[in-house]
Design a protein around this motif. Structure first.
Motif, PDB file in Angstrom:
ATOM      1  N   CYS A  18      37.341  49.267  39.324  1.00 31.89           N
ATOM      2  CA  CYS A  18      38.166  49.775  40.430  1.00 31.89           C
ATOM      3  C   CYS A  18      39.391  50.525  39.941  1.00 31.89           C
ATOM      4  O   CYS A  18      40.148  51.072  40.755  1.00 31.89           O
ATOM      5  N   LEU A  68      31.387  49.932  41.948  1.00 27.10           N
ATOM      6  CA  LEU A  68      30.991  48.524  42.084  1.00 27.10           C
ATOM      7  C   LEU A  68      29.473  48.348  42.192  1.00 27.10           C
ATOM      8  O   LEU A  68      28.975  47.225  42.221  1.00 27.10           O
ATOM      9  N   ALA A 124      34.284  44.166  37.317  1.00 28.24           N
ATOM     10  CA  ALA A 124      34.468  44.742  38.657  1.00 28.24           C
ATOM     11  C   ALA A 124      35.900  45.240  38.821  1.00 28.24           C
ATOM     12  O   ALA A 124      36.151  46.308  39.379  1.00 28.24           O
TER      13      ALA A 124
END
Ligand code: ADP
Ligand code: MG
Length: 317
Positions: A280, A200, A276
């Motif tokens: 992840c 991130l 984002a």
């Protein structure tokens, strides 16, 4: 067993070490060679028996959690774990306890890449202090102060599991099925989100790990960033076990003010949300609200109406 034999037996070669570790356990200091051009991120956390974990917690879980809470801080900064020290205060040198503790510590350390490079061992009431050291490029750290108005407030994973497990433990309930064991593992063996924290970097503008409850921890981002936030109650991510086991009237309180989740709360500009989430990988990243100009954290119910945080429903938390 004397102190030195104890250290040699249980802690001298806990895991392999990354190349930044020039010298580990055994001398007056450990030596680290910081990665060229990078900054070091340093954090400490203490766990005290009876305060930070129930007295009867299994030693392997104590070892895991003592490191996990520190790795969680490195993750929230976007730092890659390198090494950690262990200051251990023990009531007695119980070999079986130490072996289990070291095994839990190793299980948490190994996937992170961090090596145990030193520490201190003393006698006294059980307490564990770990200092963890990570590395990151200058300017790359995910600070609390970076949130901008309009950013989406997002959280990894699910919220409330550890708080529900603690509540069940305090009520004297022994985990009896898969759902209850899973919840208990969320309390005893939180997964530090270091891969997500690293991924991130450059996408999130602010981050914190949720150790004391989302409301309080997001509040820290807001004060540091000179902003406020609105949370959508109906958006808070729930695990299947939590949905099945948490009484409906207690869900919001557990999810908002329950501690020990060790998920990441990050602020992401809306245009970067897809990136984002992709960053992840399989770990869900859920938008739960937004950063606004007015100070303080407010809640909105499923109809968009503002709910008072101090209202009766949440006061007992
Ligand atoms: P000193 O007296 O120089 O502080 P110690 O006797 O405390 O040294 O420790 C000897 C070595 O063992 C040092 O390298 C220290 O970092 C390491 N050490 C002590 N306790 C621990 C521990 N709990 N875990 C890992 N290393 C430890
Ligand atoms: Mg010492």
């Amino acid at each position: 067993m004397d102190e030195f034999a104890l250290i040699r037996r249980h802690f001298a070669a806990l895991t392999g070490a990354p190349r930044e570790v020039v010298l580990g356990v055994g001398d007056d200091c450990a030596l680290l060679q910081p990665p060229p051009g990078e900054q070091l991120a340093v954090t400490s956390d203490t766990l005290i028996a009876g305060r930070h974990f129930p007295d009867q917690t299994a030693p392997a879980d104590i070892g895991w959690k003592a490191l996990a809470v520190n790795l969680s801080d490195l993750a929230a900064m976007g730092a890659r774990p390198l090494a950690f020290t262990l200051a251990l205060t023990l009531p007695q040198a119980d070999d079986a306890w130490l072996a289990a503790f070291a095994q839990g510590l190793r299980a948490c350390a190994e996937p992170s890449g961090a090596a145990l490079i030193g520490g201190d061992t003393t006698r006294g009431p059980l307490s564990i202090t770990i200092t963890a050291i990570g590395a990151l490029p200058p300017g790359g750290a995910l600070l609390r102060a970076g949130a901008g108005i309009g950013d989406l407030v997002c959280v990894t994973g699910t919220l409330g599991d550890a708080a529900l497990a603690l509540q069940q433990w305090q009520a004297g309930r022994v985990p009896a099925d898969d759902a209850e064991h899973w919840l208990r593992a969320r309390l005893d063996r939180p997964t530090p989100r270091h891969a997500a924290g690293l991924a991130l970097r450059g996408l999130a503008r602010a981050a914190i790990d949720v150790s004391d409850g989302l409301l309080g921890d997001l509040g820290h981002i807001c004060s540091a960033s000179g902003a406020g936030a609105e949370l959508d109650l109906s958006a808070l991510p729930m695990s299947e076990a939590f949905r099945r086991r948490a009484p409906a009237a207690q869900r919001a309180g557990l999810q908002l003010t329950g501690g020990d989740d060790y998920e990441l709360c990050v602020c992401v500009p809306p245009a970067r949300l897809d990136d984002a989430r992709r960053a992840c990988g399989p770990l869900p990243l859920t938008p739960v609200g937004r950063i606004v100009a007015e100070a303080g954290v407010r809640l909105r119910d499923a109809h968009g109406a503002i709910v008072e945080v101090s209202s009766h429903a949440y006061r007992h938390f």
